[in-house]
Design an enzyme around this catalytic site. Structure first.
Site, PDB file in Angstrom:
ATOM      1  N   SER A   1     -24.463   3.629 -63.920  1.00 47.95           N
ATOM      2  CA  SER A   1     -23.217   4.125 -62.564  1.00 47.95           C
ATOM      3  C   SER A   1     -23.212   5.561 -63.102  1.00 47.95           C
ATOM      4  O   SER A   1     -23.194   5.665 -64.847  1.00 47.95           O
ATOM      5  CB  SER A   1     -22.264   3.570 -62.339  1.00 47.95           C
ATOM      6  OG  SER A   1     -21.479   2.866 -63.644  1.00 47.95           O
TER       7      SER A   1
ATOM      8  N   HIS B   1     -17.974  15.193 -62.794  1.00 50.44           N
ATOM      9  CA  HIS B   1     -16.882  16.592 -62.872  1.00 50.44           C
ATOM     10  C   HIS B   1     -17.491  17.515 -63.366  1.00 50.44           C
ATOM     11  O   HIS B   1     -17.085  17.519 -64.591  1.00 50.44           O
ATOM     12  CB  HIS B   1     -15.253  16.069 -62.185  1.00 50.44           C
ATOM     13  CG  HIS B   1     -14.892  15.031 -62.325  1.00 50.44           C
ATOM     14  ND1 HIS B   1     -14.697  15.159 -60.893  1.00 50.44           N
ATOM     15  CD2 HIS B   1     -14.700  13.635 -62.396  1.00 50.44           C
ATOM     16  CE1 HIS B   1     -14.062  13.790 -59.848  1.00 50.44           C
ATOM     17  NE2 HIS B   1     -14.664  13.045 -60.830  1.00 50.44           N
TER      18      HIS B   1
ATOM     19  N   HIS C   1     -21.587  11.121 -57.509  1.00 49.08           N
ATOM     20  CA  HIS C   1     -21.652  10.321 -57.898  1.00 49.08           C
ATOM     21  C   HIS C   1     -22.866   9.580 -57.750  1.00 49.08           C
ATOM     22  O   HIS C   1     -23.243   9.599 -56.842  1.00 49.08           O
ATOM     23  CB  HIS C   1     -20.570   9.525 -57.574  1.00 49.08           C
ATOM     24  CG  HIS C   1     -20.396   7.777 -57.089  1.00 49.08           C
ATOM     25  ND1 HIS C   1     -21.320   7.179 -55.759  1.00 49.08           N
ATOM     26  CD2 HIS C   1     -20.089   6.933 -57.670  1.00 49.08           C
ATOM     27  CE1 HIS C   1     -21.134   5.635 -56.002  1.00 49.08           C
ATOM     28  NE2 HIS C   1     -20.607   5.036 -58.017  1.00 49.08           N
TER      29      HIS C   1
ATOM     30  N   ARG D   1     -28.170  -0.371 -59.440  1.00 50.20           N
ATOM     31  CA  ARG D   1     -28.150  -1.838 -60.109  1.00 50.20           C
ATOM     32  C   ARG D   1     -29.570  -2.679 -59.741  1.00 50.20           C
ATOM     33  O   ARG D   1     -29.945  -2.923 -58.125  1.00 50.20           O
ATOM     34  CB  ARG D   1     -26.744  -2.008 -59.331  1.00 50.20           C
ATOM     35  CG  ARG D   1     -26.598  -2.355 -58.228  1.00 50.20           C
ATOM     36  CD  ARG D   1     -24.547  -2.537 -57.796  1.00 50.20           C
ATOM     37  NE  ARG D   1     -24.899  -2.874 -56.654  1.00 50.20           N
ATOM     38  CZ  ARG D   1     -24.223  -1.496 -55.683  1.00 50.20           C
ATOM     39  NH1 ARG D   1     -24.323  -0.177 -56.029  1.00 50.20           N
ATOM     40  NH2 ARG D   1     -24.044  -1.898 -54.255  1.00 50.20           N
TER      41      ARG D   1
END
Length: 252
Positions: A95, A99, A109, A113
């Site tokens: 993950s 910024h 983002h 998974r």
């Protein structure tokens, strides 16, 4: 868990670990000023991971790319709401949140998974883009890169469905808007008859496509002026960074 599920999960966990390295290397090269640190951690219940962070770079104010591979036992109530039998589980993934220094470069983002529980294994994840200044060609590039991957993996890959899923998942009712320009989101792929190996193949290509979807946007926007008083390193830039981060969290 069957040997097939264990084998697939182990391959997924290894891929996510390799993907973390690939993404960190690409982001560090793009930044040109800082590299990623690494902080290994252990989960008391089983497993662990590595958190990698780049801070105060030339391009990126902060970029975190985390990998984990954990296992253990779920509370019975939680287990009852998840696919698969029993309470033992394994979960692995990568993950990230990025910024940038410049408000001309969008925040992004992504996560991918794999979860195994009992006789069931499934994949989830996605990627989305949150710009502060809208550029149509950036939006088109980001979405097209992801859509092209999905199209190559039909019928498992379904961009229209994943985009709608993302828009709904990141809908902010208190603002009556989506978070940024959206992207794709999916979950529980492999639990409703989708061939797990085909899902994994799609997830691998989506994971590797993240850099192709994001970094060309970074390169196009990183040098655009955004006000002399808010250049990287200035007090105004620090304030702007905190405001952007707080706004992103409010949209999460």
């Amino acid at each position: 868990m069957s040997s097939h599920i264990v084998g697939l999960f182990d391959r997924a966990a290894k891929f996510f670990q390799e993907l973390q390295t690939e993404i960190c290397d690409a982001l560090a090269d793009a930044d040109g000023g800082r590299t990623f640190g690494a902080d290994a951690w252990q989960r008391p219940g089983g497993g662990g991971g590595v958190a990698r962070v780049l801070e105060h770079g030339v391009v990126f104010e902060k970029a975190g790319v985390n990998w984990s591979n954990v296992d253990g036992e779920l509370e019975a109530e939680m287990a009852s709401h998840m696919p698969g039998d029993g309470t033992n589980f394994r979960a692995a993934g990568v993950s990230l949140v990025i910024h940038p220094q410049s408000p001309m470069v969008p925040t992004t983002h992504a996560n991918f998974r794999c979860i195994a529980k009992g006789d069931t294994v499934w994949f989830g994840g996605g990627a989305d883009l949150t710009p502060y200044y809208f550029f149509r060609d950036d939006a088109v590039h980001f979405h097209k890169t992801l859509a092209d991957v999905c199209d190559r993996h039909k019928p498992v890959g379904d961009y229209d469905r994943f985009k709608k899923w993302c828009d709904e998942y990141f809908w902010l009712p208190h603002r009556n808007e989506t978070r940024g320009l959206g992207g794709i989101f999916f979950d529980y792929l492999g639990t409703k008859g989708e061939p797990a190996e085909e899902v994994f193949a799609m997830v691998q290509e989506l994971g590797r496509s993240f850099v192709k979807a994001y970094l060309p946007i970074v390169e196009r926007r990183r040098t655009l002026p955004f006000g002399v008083s808010a250049q990287p390193g200035s007090p105004e830039a620090e304030l702007l960074s905190h405001l952007r981060a707080n706004d992103w969290l409010a949209r999460s």
